[in-house]
Design an enzyme around this catalytic site. Structure first.
Site, PDB file in Angstrom:
ATOM      1  N   GLY A 224      29.584 -70.224 -29.915  1.00 24.28           N
ATOM      2  CA  GLY A 224      30.319 -69.642 -31.034  1.00 24.28           C
ATOM      3  C   GLY A 224      31.792 -69.545 -30.700  1.00 24.28           C
TER       4      GLY A 224
ATOM      5  N   VAL B 267      32.729 -68.959 -26.927  1.00 29.07           N
ATOM      6  CA  VAL B 267      31.587 -68.590 -26.103  1.00 29.07           C
ATOM      7  C   VAL B 267      30.782 -69.861 -25.831  1.00 29.07           C
ATOM      8  CG1 VAL B 267      29.578 -67.096 -25.858  1.00 29.07           C
ATOM      9  CG2 VAL B 267      31.536 -66.326 -27.207  1.00 29.07           C
TER      10      VAL B 267
ATOM     11  N   LYS C  58      32.339 -66.272 -22.051  1.00 31.32           N
ATOM     12  CA  LYS C  58      33.380 -66.069 -23.057  1.00 31.32           C
ATOM     13  C   LYS C  58      34.730 -66.402 -22.428  1.00 31.32           C
ATOM     14  CE  LYS C  58      30.726 -62.345 -25.173  1.00 31.32           C
ATOM     15  NZ  LYS C  58      30.738 -60.977 -25.716  1.00 31.32           N
TER      16      LYS C  58
ATOM     17  N   ASP D 197      32.518 -49.619 -30.547  1.00 28.45           N
ATOM     18  CA  ASP D 197      32.426 -50.696 -31.542  1.00 28.45           C
ATOM     19  C   ASP D 197      30.975 -51.125 -31.738  1.00 28.45           C
ATOM     20  OD1 ASP D 197      33.401 -52.510 -33.394  1.00 28.45           O
ATOM     21  OD2 ASP D 197      33.610 -54.093 -31.910  1.00 28.45           O
TER      22      ASP D 197
END
Length: 626
Positions: free
Chosen positions: A31, A38, A52, A146
């Site tokens: 992604g 990633v 990442k 988050d």
């Protein structure tokens, strides 16, 4: 979409993707987001991992890098059954990266978007699993900040919480397929929305929102502009009409407006067990069949990228190749996707023992093996015929085509250590010729320099050369000393900044947020903030991380203007601004921005906010030290 091919989840590497990161050979793209990409890779034992890689422009920002280093160190302390642990990282390289365990499952946001809400039994198991994950995260002294559906992955044996401790450095993550983004108001607690103190109870509120979202497929505070959602979170009750009787008591307690009234994580697990008709046990059947199908597809992993062909005997520490390695040959670290050193093959391509090539030696293995540190191992032209260290004196470099290193009788050049009084044939003439040629060259250079100094420069004045650099090369030296080229501006239109919220210019795009430390935006770290004193009605537009200048109507907002103006202040009143007013903001982190004021919310709107257009030149200036 249960039958979607695995290619939907594993995209092939493109030309601009690296082949190796930190010694890990990449296999596919998982992604991409605002912060970077990633990738899928594997450990030496074949375990899949997610890497990442942070975008280069973020790595160049000192404040972003500082926050990223702090949050990665915090995240490495978390090890739990319901988390995706951090297993490796490099926060100091040109492009920082972070490796975590790969979780073969969709995010909660993705699953709900494709298949709708989950049954109550699945939501209860989801809730207790996330509660256990938060227990481990809070035990390490971390508040997630988050927690949202995009950060909860659905594995075959229970949920996994990701990106814990990375929230402050990940504010620029791009939108997911459902439109849920990092810092989205729909999953904030009231204390976050009103710039209050963030505590572990903040994550409990988010857990209640996640449970309700998993069951209904929607936010209990509705949709709409961010400031409207924030207002409802702070002042209105949630809509829990879509929840089953099993889930409503748990969610109601978690969504208490007062953090002190929210249950502990242990109480949440207890409430879920009481609400379930059978004991809660995570197993293969905890998810509906269509969601479980998405997990099966993500287990069809692509094969690792082909390992490059084995190198010549350079792989062994005591062997040396008779030919120099090709410049384009991949480092040996790429041959073994691991977090183990691969200095043997990397040695021929390194410039110096203390400076390994970026990305070829993983973190924690910064020192190459002893044979790599040898200056002879670093030579681009190894000499296989004889061991160099046995010669105490420097010898002439033999060419590869000469099979024997010793000097033959017919060789015209004498050995460097000839005996006293020995002289080669006719030595005086070559020496005199060399001196004459060298003298002629020096005289020619001096003559050209003198003539050049007498010629007028581009301005028609011979004296300008002296003024600019003290000689004919002064102009070149002056231009060489100029600072780096100006960065390209990036513009953002129509940013709504609620009262008591701030923006950080390093984020892309900049998103309004509260001050995480609880100190308030006026004493925080924001590059730009909007503050409204509810007691006195004072409204300020200011910076807590630099200085700003309110431009006159005759001044056009640009990088050159912001560098030239000197009427510095830290805040201006909103009564000084009209639609179109421009303000230069110069942050201590080196960013320069022009903020164009576009007005504020109306009297009948549920919350107070201002609207801005921003143009940012990131890393335009040197970082200012306090």
């Amino acid at each position: 979409m249960g039958s979607a091919p695995s290619a939907d989840f594993f995209q092939p590497l493109k030309a601009d993707d690296p082949a190796v990161v930190g010694g890990y050979r990449l296999a596919a793209v998982l992604g991409a987001g605002g912060m970077g990409k990633v990738y899928l890779s594997y450990t030496p034992g074949g375990r899949p991992i997610a890497i990442k890689v942070i975008r280069a422009e973020f790595g160049e920002d000192p404040e972003f890098r500082r926050r990223f280093q702090q949050e990665v160190r915090s995240a490495q302390r978390v090890q739990g059954l319901y988390t995706a642990p951090v297993i490796d990282s490099d926060t100091e390289g040109s492009q920082p990266w972070l490796a975590t365990a790969y979780v073969p499952g969709p995010s909660l946001a993705h699953a709900v978007a494709r298949h709708g809400g989950l049954p109550s039994s699945s939501v209860l198991l989801l809730t207790v699993g996330v509660a256990e994950a938060l227990h481990v995260i809070h035990g390490a002294g971390i508040v997630h900040r988050d927690l949202k559906p995009a950060n909860v992955l659905l594995a075959s044996d229970g949920p996994r919480v990701i990106d814990f401790g990375i929230a402050r450095a990940a504010d620029s993550t791009a939108l997911t397929s459902t439109g849920v983004s990092v810092g989205t108001p729909a999953f904030m607690a009231p204390e976050q929305a009103s710039a209050g103190t963030v505590t572990p109870a903040t994550d409990v509120f988010a857990l209640g929102l996640i449970a309700a979202f998993a069951a209904t497929g929607a936010s209990v505070y509705g949709d709409g502009p961010s400031h409207a959602v924030l207002y409802r979170i702070v002042h209105e009750a949630p809509d829990l009409s879509g929840l089953s009787p099993q889930l409503r008591p748990v969610v109601t307690r978690c969504l208490s407006r007062d953090p002190a009234d929210r249950p502990t994580l242990s109480e949440i697990i207890e409430l879920c067990n009481e609400a379930s008709a059978v004991p809660l046990r995570q197993g293969e059947d905890w998810l509906p069949r269509e969601v479980a199908g998405s997990i099966t597809e993500r287990l069809r992993l692509p094969a690792p990228a082909p390992t490059p062909p084995p190198q010549p005997p350079t792989a062994a520490p005591t062997e040396r190749s008779p030919q120099p390695p090709a410049p384009s040959a991949p480092p040996a670290a790429a041959a073994a996707p691991a977090y183990t050193p691969t200095g043997v093959a990397a040695a021929p391509t390194q410039a110096a023992p203390a400076q390994p090539a970026p990305g070829t030696v993983p973190p924690g293995y910064r020192t190459p093996p002893p044979h790599v540190q040898s200056p002879h191992a670093q030579s681009p032209y190894p000499q296989p015929q004889y061991p160099q260290p046995s010669y105490p004196q420097p010898q002439p470099q033999p060419q590869p085509q000469y099979p024997q290193p010793q000097y033959t009788p017919g060789y015209s050049t004498p050995p460097p250590f000839h005996t006293q009084g020995f002289a080669p044939p006719a030595p005086p003439r070559p020496k005199r010729t060399g001196l004459i040629v060298a003298g002629a060259v020096v005289a020619a250079v001096i003559g050209l320099a003198v003539i050049g100094s007498l010629l007028p420069d581009g301005k028609g004045k011979a004296g300008d050369s002296k003024a600019s650099g003290g000689g004919p090369t002064g102009s070149s030296a002056s231009s060489g000393a100029q600072k780096r080229a100006d960065p390209q501006p990036v513009s953002y239109q129509g940013i709504d900044v609620p009262q008591n919220h701030q923006l950080l210019f390093a984020d892309n795009p900049p998103r309004p947020a509260e001050e995480p430390s609880g100190a308030g935006v006026t004493y925080g770290h924001g590059d730009l903030y909007y503050y409204r004193d509810t007691l006195f009605g004072e409204e300020r537009f200011g910076t807590a991380n630099g200085k700003l200048v309110l431009l006159n109507n005759s001044e056009k907002g640009s990088l050159e203007t912001c560098r030239a103006v000197t009427r510095f202040t830290e805040k201006v009143g909103l009564d000084q601004l009209t639609d179109g007013s421009q303000i230069c903001v110069l942050s201590k982190a080196g960013h320069v921005a022009v903020a164009t004021y576009r007005g504020k919310s109306g009297a009948n709107e549920p919350s107070m906010y201002i609207k801005l257009d921003l143009t940012i030149w990131r890393n335009a200036e040197d970082v200012q030290k306090d």
